[in-house]
Design a protein around this motif. Sequence first.
Motif, PDB file in Angstrom:
ATOM      1  N   PRO A  95       0.842  -1.206   0.000  1.00  0.00           N
ATOM      2  CA  PRO A  95       0.000   0.000   0.000  1.00  0.00           C
ATOM      3  C   PRO A  95       0.875   1.253   0.000  1.00  0.00           C
ATOM      4  O   PRO A  95       2.044   1.208   0.369  1.00  0.00           O
ATOM      5  N   GLY A  96       0.301   2.358  -0.418  1.00  0.00           N
ATOM      6  CA  GLY A  96       1.033   3.619  -0.438  1.00  0.00           C
ATOM      7  C   GLY A  96       0.786   4.369  -1.738  1.00  0.00           C
ATOM      8  O   GLY A  96      -0.131   4.054  -2.496  1.00  0.00           O
ATOM      9  N   ASP A  97       1.659   5.357  -1.990  1.00  0.00           N
ATOM     10  CA  ASP A  97       1.463   6.178  -3.185  1.00  0.00           C
ATOM     11  C   ASP A  97       2.000   5.518  -4.451  1.00  0.00           C
ATOM     12  O   ASP A  97       1.841   6.033  -5.560  1.00  0.00           O
ATOM     13  N   GLY A  98       2.662   4.365  -4.299  1.00  0.00           N
ATOM     14  CA  GLY A  98       3.135   3.618  -5.466  1.00  0.00           C
ATOM     15  C   GLY A  98       4.328   4.214  -6.167  1.00  0.00           C
ATOM     16  O   GLY A  98       4.717   3.740  -7.239  1.00  0.00           O
ATOM     17  N   ALA A  99       4.958   5.249  -5.586  1.00  0.00           N
ATOM     18  CA  ALA A  99       6.095   5.903  -6.244  1.00  0.00           C
ATOM     19  C   ALA A  99       7.206   4.891  -6.513  1.00  0.00           C
ATOM     20  O   ALA A  99       7.640   4.167  -5.614  1.00  0.00           O
ATOM     21  N   GLY A 100       7.647   4.829  -7.764  1.00  0.00           N
ATOM     22  CA  GLY A 100       8.700   3.903  -8.167  1.00  0.00           C
ATOM     23  C   GLY A 100       8.187   2.571  -8.683  1.00  0.00           C
ATOM     24  O   GLY A 100       8.923   1.832  -9.348  1.00  0.00           O
ATOM     25  N   GLU A 101       6.949   2.228  -8.387  1.00  0.00           N
ATOM     26  CA  GLU A 101       6.362   0.996  -8.927  1.00  0.00           C
ATOM     27  C   GLU A 101       6.069   1.201 -10.421  1.00  0.00           C
ATOM     28  O   GLU A 101       5.778   2.315 -10.867  1.00  0.00           O
ATOM     29  N   TYR A 102       6.135   0.121 -11.183  1.00  0.00           N
ATOM     30  CA  TYR A 102       5.945   0.297 -12.623  1.00  0.00           C
ATOM     31  C   TYR A 102       5.270  -0.912 -13.269  1.00  0.00           C
ATOM     32  O   TYR A 102       5.289  -2.023 -12.755  1.00  0.00           O
ATOM     33  N   LEU A 103       4.707  -0.625 -14.440  1.00  0.00           N
ATOM     34  CA  LEU A 103       4.213  -1.631 -15.375  1.00  0.00           C
ATOM     35  C   LEU A 103       5.147  -1.622 -16.574  1.00  0.00           C
ATOM     36  O   LEU A 103       5.555  -0.556 -17.038  1.00  0.00           O
ATOM     37  N   GLU A 104       5.459  -2.802 -17.096  1.00  0.00           N
ATOM     38  CA  GLU A 104       6.354  -2.894 -18.248  1.00  0.00           C
ATOM     39  C   GLU A 104       5.801  -3.913 -19.233  1.00  0.00           C
ATOM     40  O   GLU A 104       5.227  -4.931 -18.827  1.00  0.00           O
ATOM     41  N   CYS A 105       5.972  -3.628 -20.519  1.00  0.00           N
ATOM     42  CA  CYS A 105       5.470  -4.556 -21.538  1.00  0.00           C
ATOM     43  C   CYS A 105       6.404  -4.591 -22.733  1.00  0.00           C
ATOM     44  O   CYS A 105       7.193  -3.663 -22.963  1.00  0.00           O
ATOM     45  N   ASP A 106       6.329  -5.684 -23.500  1.00  0.00           N
ATOM     46  CA  ASP A 106       7.138  -5.866 -24.708  1.00  0.00           C
ATOM     47  C   ASP A 106       6.213  -5.998 -25.916  1.00  0.00           C
ATOM     48  O   ASP A 106       5.074  -6.476 -25.809  1.00  0.00           O
ATOM     49  N   PHE A 107       6.745  -5.600 -27.083  1.00  0.00           N
ATOM     50  CA  PHE A 107       6.020  -5.757 -28.344  1.00  0.00           C
ATOM     51  C   PHE A 107       6.701  -6.838 -29.176  1.00  0.00           C
ATOM     52  O   PHE A 107       7.931  -6.914 -29.231  1.00  0.00           O
ATOM     53  N   ALA A 108       5.899  -7.660 -29.825  1.00  0.00           N
ATOM     54  CA  ALA A 108       6.433  -8.788 -30.597  1.00  0.00           C
ATOM     55  C   ALA A 108       7.298  -8.314 -31.759  1.00  0.00           C
ATOM     56  O   ALA A 108       8.239  -8.996 -32.155  1.00  0.00           O
ATOM     57  N   GLN A 109       6.987  -7.141 -32.306  1.00  0.00           N
ATOM     58  CA  GLN A 109       7.789  -6.552 -33.374  1.00  0.00           C
ATOM     59  C   GLN A 109       7.851  -5.044 -33.133  1.00  0.00           C
ATOM     60  O   GLN A 109       6.978  -4.490 -32.458  1.00  0.00           O
ATOM     61  N   PRO A 110       8.873  -4.361 -33.635  1.00  0.00           N
ATOM     62  CA  PRO A 110       8.986  -2.918 -33.387  1.00  0.00           C
ATOM     63  C   PRO A 110       7.758  -2.156 -33.881  1.00  0.00           C
ATOM     64  O   PRO A 110       7.218  -2.453 -34.950  1.00  0.00           O
ATOM     65  N   VAL A 111       7.323  -1.180 -33.102  1.00  0.00           N
ATOM     66  CA  VAL A 111       6.163  -0.368 -33.464  1.00  0.00           C
ATOM     67  C   VAL A 111       6.517   1.116 -33.316  1.00  0.00           C
ATOM     68  O   VAL A 111       7.371   1.490 -32.523  1.00  0.00           O
ATOM     69  N   TYR A 183      -3.091  10.163  -6.330  1.00  0.00           N
ATOM     70  CA  TYR A 183      -4.223  10.782  -5.623  1.00  0.00           C
ATOM     71  C   TYR A 183      -4.812   9.754  -4.655  1.00  0.00           C
ATOM     72  O   TYR A 183      -4.723   8.544  -4.880  1.00  0.00           O
ATOM     73  N   GLY A 184      -5.474  10.232  -3.624  1.00  0.00           N
ATOM     74  CA  GLY A 184      -6.289   9.372  -2.758  1.00  0.00           C
ATOM     75  C   GLY A 184      -5.539   8.309  -1.998  1.00  0.00           C
ATOM     76  O   GLY A 184      -6.063   7.218  -1.773  1.00  0.00           O
ATOM     77  N   THR A 185      -4.288   8.612  -1.627  1.00  0.00           N
ATOM     78  CA  THR A 185      -3.522   7.627  -0.852  1.00  0.00           C
ATOM     79  C   THR A 185      -4.018   7.592   0.595  1.00  0.00           C
ATOM     80  O   THR A 185      -4.624   8.534   1.087  1.00  0.00           O
ATOM     81  N   GLY A 186      -3.780   6.480   1.254  1.00  0.00           N
ATOM     82  CA  GLY A 186      -4.203   6.329   2.647  1.00  0.00           C
ATOM     83  C   GLY A 186      -3.875   4.939   3.140  1.00  0.00           C
ATOM     84  O   GLY A 186      -3.366   4.092   2.388  1.00  0.00           O
ATOM     85  N   GLU A 187      -4.173   4.708   4.371  1.00  0.00           N
ATOM     86  CA  GLU A 187      -3.839   3.420   4.973  1.00  0.00           C
ATOM     87  C   GLU A 187      -4.542   2.274   4.246  1.00  0.00           C
ATOM     88  O   GLU A 187      -5.761   2.288   4.040  1.00  0.00           O
ATOM     89  N   GLY A 188      -3.743   1.295   3.847  1.00  0.00           N
ATOM     90  CA  GLY A 188      -4.294   0.114   3.191  1.00  0.00           C
ATOM     91  C   GLY A 188      -4.685   0.321   1.732  1.00  0.00           C
ATOM     92  O   GLY A 188      -5.181  -0.609   1.092  1.00  0.00           O
ATOM     93  N   ARG A 189      -4.448   1.509   1.186  1.00  0.00           N
ATOM     94  CA  ARG A 189      -4.847   1.789  -0.209  1.00  0.00           C
ATOM     95  C   ARG A 189      -3.642   1.670  -1.146  1.00  0.00           C
ATOM     96  O   ARG A 189      -2.550   2.150  -0.850  1.00  0.00           O
ATOM     97  N   ARG A 190      -3.879   1.040  -2.298  1.00  0.00           N
ATOM     98  CA  ARG A 190      -2.828   0.849  -3.303  1.00  0.00           C
ATOM     99  C   ARG A 190      -3.143   1.678  -4.546  1.00  0.00           C
ATOM    100  O   ARG A 190      -4.300   1.923  -4.857  1.00  0.00           O
TER     101      ARG A 190
END
Length: 203
Positions: A95-111, A183-190
């Motif tokens: 939980p928290g503001d998520g700072a530094g957390e990320y989503l990452e994805c790959d493409f099968a061919q260059p786009v 936005y909307g951070t608080g205890e137990g919120r992700r």
Amino acid sequence: MFRRRGRKTHAAGSRPRRGWRRPRLALPLVLLAVAAGVWFALPHVPGLLGLAKEETGAPEAVPPSAFRGSSEASGHPAAAAFDGFNNRYWAPRKPGDGAGEYLECDFAQPVRVTKVVVFSGTSALKDEFLTQARPARITVTLTSEDGEETSRTIRLRDQAGQQTFDVRGADTVRARLTVDSAYGTGEGRRTAVAEVEFFGHRS
């Protein structure tokens, strides 16, 4: 003094002498230059036409082929942010503001990426949107086939639904969205992201 001089006349049977004129080379030289330019440009015409088509044509959806998150809360994996549904979401483990957390994805061919669409929060529905924290600022990093990175920070509104951003990257093979604040951070919120979509042109 007001009389005009008469024009010089030639005796009958004589032929007036013409003055020497320079050969007119300007036009042939211009034509030769144009022909040379066309000759050297021919190999590049298909590429230029393709680029023009990409710039003027409507971008298409370019879904990634693989995805991952820096961490995942139970029941809210990274795959939920790329599954085409905006009523499931990714959230990091802590939980928290998520700072530094990320989503990452790959493409099968260059786009050629031109736009990124983000559905913030847990859902596109207003009554569900506020149940967790929502990203306020995200840094989008696009990695090209040759390893060059292009980054842009986008600022999201705290509202449900689709938000579209102009984010451009050529020959992109990987994209990472890193949460900077929320936005909307608080205890137990992700910090939740319901969906991420990419639009552009396949190489």
